[in-house]
Design a protein around this motif. Structure first.
Motif, PDB file in Angstrom:
ATOM      1  N   THR A 258      -6.947   5.451 -45.375  1.00 19.21           N
ATOM      2  CA  THR A 258      -6.185   5.673 -46.090  1.00 19.21           C
ATOM      3  C   THR A 258      -5.410   4.696 -47.763  1.00 19.21           C
ATOM      4  O   THR A 258      -4.898   4.577 -48.190  1.00 19.21           O
ATOM      5  N   SER A 259      -6.967   4.468 -48.070  1.00 23.47           N
ATOM      6  CA  SER A 259      -7.288   4.229 -49.733  1.00 23.47           C
ATOM      7  C   SER A 259      -6.418   5.522 -50.777  1.00 23.47           C
ATOM      8  O   SER A 259      -6.505   6.607 -50.600  1.00 23.47           O
ATOM      9  N   PRO A 260      -5.724   4.946 -52.313  1.00 21.55           N
ATOM     10  CA  PRO A 260      -5.291   5.451 -52.660  1.00 21.55           C
ATOM     11  C   PRO A 260      -6.557   6.597 -53.737  1.00 21.55           C
ATOM     12  O   PRO A 260      -7.228   6.291 -53.760  1.00 21.55           O
ATOM     13  N   GLY A 261      -5.450   7.287 -54.576  1.00 16.81           N
ATOM     14  CA  GLY A 261      -6.454   7.991 -55.774  1.00 16.81           C
ATOM     15  C   GLY A 261      -7.290   8.842 -54.472  1.00 16.81           C
ATOM     16  O   GLY A 261      -7.364   9.276 -53.509  1.00 16.81           O
ATOM     17  N   VAL A 262      -7.719   9.409 -55.874  1.00 10.69           N
ATOM     18  CA  VAL A 262      -8.766  11.047 -55.519  1.00 10.69           C
ATOM     19  C   VAL A 262      -9.893  10.444 -54.345  1.00 10.69           C
ATOM     20  O   VAL A 262     -10.495  11.309 -53.076  1.00 10.69           O
ATOM     21  N   LYS A 263     -10.747   9.433 -55.325  1.00  8.56           N
ATOM     22  CA  LYS A 263     -11.830   8.229 -53.923  1.00  8.56           C
ATOM     23  C   LYS A 263     -11.282   8.736 -53.008  1.00  8.56           C
ATOM     24  O   LYS A 263     -12.518   9.119 -51.834  1.00  8.56           O
ATOM     25  N   GLY A 264      -9.935   8.275 -52.669  1.00 10.45           N
ATOM     26  CA  GLY A 264      -9.675   7.465 -51.140  1.00 10.45           C
ATOM     27  C   GLY A 264      -9.593   8.752 -50.658  1.00 10.45           C
ATOM     28  O   GLY A 264      -9.579   9.014 -49.236  1.00 10.45           O
ATOM     29  N   LYS A 265      -8.943   9.989 -51.162  1.00 10.48           N
ATOM     30  CA  LYS A 265      -8.780  11.523 -50.374  1.00 10.48           C
ATOM     31  C   LYS A 265      -9.808  11.821 -49.792  1.00 10.48           C
ATOM     32  O   LYS A 265      -9.956  12.398 -49.099  1.00 10.48           O
ATOM     33  N   LEU A 266     -10.966  11.979 -51.140  1.00 12.71           N
ATOM     34  CA  LEU A 266     -11.801  12.019 -50.221  1.00 12.71           C
ATOM     35  C   LEU A 266     -13.039  11.665 -48.900  1.00 12.71           C
ATOM     36  O   LEU A 266     -13.211  12.300 -48.434  1.00 12.71           O
ATOM     37  N   THR A 267     -12.832   9.996 -49.771  1.00 14.64           N
ATOM     38  CA  THR A 267     -13.391   9.527 -48.660  1.00 14.64           C
ATOM     39  C   THR A 267     -12.367   9.577 -46.816  1.00 14.64           C
ATOM     40  O   THR A 267     -13.590   9.880 -46.050  1.00 14.64           O
ATOM     41  N   ALA A 268     -11.394   9.696 -46.951  1.00 13.51           N
ATOM     42  CA  ALA A 268     -10.613  10.086 -45.701  1.00 13.51           C
ATOM     43  C   ALA A 268     -11.197  11.365 -45.442  1.00 13.51           C
ATOM     44  O   ALA A 268     -10.951  11.397 -44.245  1.00 13.51           O
ATOM     45  N   ALA A 269     -11.107  12.153 -46.062  1.00 13.20           N
ATOM     46  CA  ALA A 269     -11.501  13.968 -45.751  1.00 13.20           C
ATOM     47  C   ALA A 269     -13.170  14.071 -45.124  1.00 13.20           C
ATOM     48  O   ALA A 269     -13.404  14.283 -44.555  1.00 13.20           O
ATOM     49  N   PHE A 270     -14.061  12.943 -45.718  1.00 11.49           N
ATOM     50  CA  PHE A 270     -15.445  12.950 -45.200  1.00 11.49           C
ATOM     51  C   PHE A 270     -15.411  12.392 -43.879  1.00 11.49           C
ATOM     52  O   PHE A 270     -16.069  12.489 -43.048  1.00 11.49           O
ATOM     53  N   PHE A 271     -14.545  11.101 -43.118  1.00  6.04           N
ATOM     54  CA  PHE A 271     -14.879  10.750 -42.442  1.00  6.04           C
ATOM     55  C   PHE A 271     -14.044  11.474 -41.829  1.00  6.04           C
ATOM     56  O   PHE A 271     -14.699  11.313 -40.064  1.00  6.04           O
ATOM     57  N   LYS A 272     -12.923  11.871 -41.285  1.00  2.00           N
ATOM     58  CA  LYS A 272     -12.988  12.673 -40.627  1.00  2.00           C
ATOM     59  C   LYS A 272     -13.780  14.156 -40.011  1.00  2.00           C
ATOM     60  O   LYS A 272     -13.161  14.729 -39.588  1.00  2.00           O
ATOM     61  N   GLY A 273     -14.195  14.702 -41.318  1.00  2.00           N
ATOM     62  CA  GLY A 273     -14.832  15.714 -41.003  1.00  2.00           C
ATOM     63  C   GLY A 273     -16.139  14.972 -40.360  1.00  2.00           C
ATOM     64  O   GLY A 273     -16.183  16.434 -40.104  1.00  2.00           O
ATOM     65  N   VAL A 274     -16.684  14.239 -40.320  1.00  2.00           N
ATOM     66  CA  VAL A 274     -18.055  14.251 -39.885  1.00  2.00           C
ATOM     67  C   VAL A 274     -17.772  13.249 -38.122  1.00  2.00           C
ATOM     68  O   VAL A 274     -18.662  12.386 -37.262  1.00  2.00           O
ATOM     69  N   GLY A 275     -16.119  13.175 -37.553  1.00  2.00           N
ATOM     70  CA  GLY A 275     -15.946  12.558 -36.743  1.00  2.00           C
ATOM     71  C   GLY A 275     -15.365  11.532 -35.903  1.00  2.00           C
ATOM     72  O   GLY A 275     -15.451  10.960 -35.417  1.00  2.00           O
ATOM     73  N   GLN A 276     -15.001  10.436 -37.484  1.00  2.00           N
ATOM     74  CA  GLN A 276     -14.310   9.727 -37.401  1.00  2.00           C
ATOM     75  C   GLN A 276     -12.914   8.905 -37.317  1.00  2.00           C
ATOM     76  O   GLN A 276     -12.512  10.085 -37.399  1.00  2.00           O
ATOM     77  N   LEU A 277     -12.694   7.810 -36.033  1.00  2.00           N
ATOM     78  CA  LEU A 277     -10.910   7.558 -35.387  1.00  2.00           C
ATOM     79  C   LEU A 277     -10.844   6.400 -36.470  1.00  2.00           C
ATOM     80  O   LEU A 277     -11.336   5.983 -36.060  1.00  2.00           O
ATOM     81  N   PRO A 278      -9.506   6.828 -36.501  1.00  2.00           N
ATOM     82  CA  PRO A 278      -9.342   5.256 -37.471  1.00  2.00           C
ATOM     83  C   PRO A 278      -8.669   4.481 -36.713  1.00  2.00           C
ATOM     84  O   PRO A 278      -8.322   5.047 -35.810  1.00  2.00           O
ATOM     85  N   VAL A 279      -8.858   3.139 -37.004  1.00  2.00           N
ATOM     86  CA  VAL A 279      -8.738   2.162 -36.332  1.00  2.00           C
ATOM     87  C   VAL A 279      -7.517   0.932 -37.396  1.00  2.00           C
ATOM     88  O   VAL A 279      -7.952   0.446 -37.693  1.00  2.00           O
ATOM     89  N   ASP A 280      -5.962   0.817 -36.486  1.00  2.00           N
ATOM     90  CA  ASP A 280      -5.844  -0.120 -37.202  1.00  2.00           C
ATOM     91  C   ASP A 280      -5.834  -1.317 -37.082  1.00  2.00           C
ATOM     92  O   ASP A 280      -6.021  -2.078 -35.689  1.00  2.00           O
ATOM     93  N   ARG A 281      -6.478  -2.039 -37.770  1.00  6.35           N
ATOM     94  CA  ARG A 281      -7.026  -4.280 -37.388  1.00  6.35           C
ATOM     95  C   ARG A 281      -6.083  -4.712 -36.859  1.00  6.35           C
ATOM     96  O   ARG A 281      -6.172  -6.233 -37.583  1.00  6.35           O
ATOM     97  N   SER A 282      -5.032  -4.207 -38.531  1.00  9.43           N
ATOM     98  CA  SER A 282      -3.322  -5.148 -38.170  1.00  9.43           C
ATOM     99  C   SER A 282      -2.830  -5.236 -36.381  1.00  9.43           C
ATOM    100  O   SER A 282      -2.671  -4.613 -35.880  1.00  9.43           O
ATOM    101  N   GLY A 283      -1.756  -6.276 -36.660  1.00  6.16           N
ATOM    102  CA  GLY A 283      -1.019  -6.358 -35.561  1.00  6.16           C
ATOM    103  C   GLY A 283      -1.761  -7.119 -34.816  1.00  6.16           C
ATOM    104  O   GLY A 283      -2.586  -7.544 -34.837  1.00  6.16           O
ATOM    105  N   VAL A 284      -0.578  -7.578 -33.843  1.00  8.95           N
ATOM    106  CA  VAL A 284      -1.132  -8.847 -32.608  1.00  8.95           C
ATOM    107  C   VAL A 284      -2.264  -8.300 -31.752  1.00  8.95           C
ATOM    108  O   VAL A 284      -3.408  -9.319 -31.786  1.00  8.95           O
ATOM    109  N   ARG A 285      -2.791  -7.157 -31.413  1.00  7.29           N
ATOM    110  CA  ARG A 285      -3.662  -6.762 -30.572  1.00  7.29           C
ATOM    111  C   ARG A 285      -4.789  -6.642 -31.619  1.00  7.29           C
ATOM    112  O   ARG A 285      -6.088  -6.738 -30.398  1.00  7.29           O
TER     113      ARG A 285
END
Length: 252
Positions: free
Chosen positions: A67-94
């Motif tokens: 979710t990081s903004p900017g071009v670097k953020g988009k490239l980072t997101a594409a990289f992690f998705k491409g290598v099979g990483q799944l995002p997990v939200d650390r916020s919230g009660v649980r």
């Protein structure tokens, strides 16, 4: 398609440059769900393990990587998705714990491989630390999938903390036989069962890796090391050369 392309480019490059050796590939099922429970020595563990397997392995990663903004953020997101990483939200009660468990079970229910590090964080000194029972055991019981112990060997030596350029050397991967915990079905709420499952998996990882086992959590060890480093730094800063800061009272 993205995963396949990234696996070909990154996985191929890793295998060509580092030539990792592997034992026990026959223990990975050709199809169907399975949990790959590994020790955690380096950031690169999540790349070397998928690189040597024919099947996709999904690991979890901080949602900030996606979710990081900017071009670097988009490239980072594409990289992690491409290598099979799944995002997990650390916020919230649980928090991240429940989200990671749900994500892992969802991946396994789809018949895929799910990778998890029972220690919860990277080892601070190359030793094997106590596994956290709330993640691995609950995912195993909630999905019914077998647990395959995995040992990463020497990956921490490739790029130690503070080193920018990785060292070209051969890391290793040992894959153990699947562990079946179906006998504990329906006992997800029993903390003693969760502890027993986790300890059994950690014992198998220890046998595969040859690491010294430390019966404390890695997070606690890291905290203690940080406190010791801080105390040492404060002590060094407070130790002034003899006579410094004192006015010269002798006459000329």
């Amino acid at each position: 398609m993205i995963y396949g392309a990234m696996k070909f480019s990154i996985g191929g490059s890793l295998k060509l440059a580092f030539r990792p050796w592997v034992e026990g590939l026959e223990n990975i099922p050709a199809e169907g769900p399975a949990i790959l429970a590994s020790n955690h020595l380096s950031f690169s563990d999540s790349f070397f393990l998928p690189a040597v397997l024919d099947r996709k392995v999904t690991f979890i990663a901080k949602s900030e990587y996606f979710t990081s903004p900017g071009v670097k953020g988009k490239l980072t997101a594409a990289f992690f998705k491409g290598v099979g990483q799944l995002p997990v939200d650390r916020s919230g009660v649980r928090g991240a714990g429940e989200a990671a468990i749900e994500s892992g079970i969802k991946v396994l229910k789809s018949g895929e491989l799910f990778g998890i590090y029972p220690e919860g964080t990277r080892s601070p000194d190359g030793r094997l630390y106590r596994g956290k029972p709330g993640g691995l055991a609950r995912v195993a019981l909630g999905s019914g999938a077998p647990v395959i112990p995995v040992a990463m060997i020497d990956t921490e030596k490739i790029q130690p903390p503070g080193k920018v350029v990785p060292k070209l050397m051969r890391p290793g991967i040992r894959i153990g036989k699947p562990l079946d915990f179906s006998r504990y079905h329906g006992m997800e709420g029993d903390r003693f069962i969760l502890r027993s499952i986790t300890d059994e998996v950690m014992y198998e990882i220890m046998k595969l890796s040859g690491q010294e086992y430390v019966d404390v959590y890695a997070t606690a060890a890291k905290r203690q090391l940080a406190e010791e480093a801080k105390a040492a730094s404060a002590k060094a800063a407070g130790a002034k050369p003899q006579g410094s800061g004192q006015a010269d009272t002798k006459g000329g």
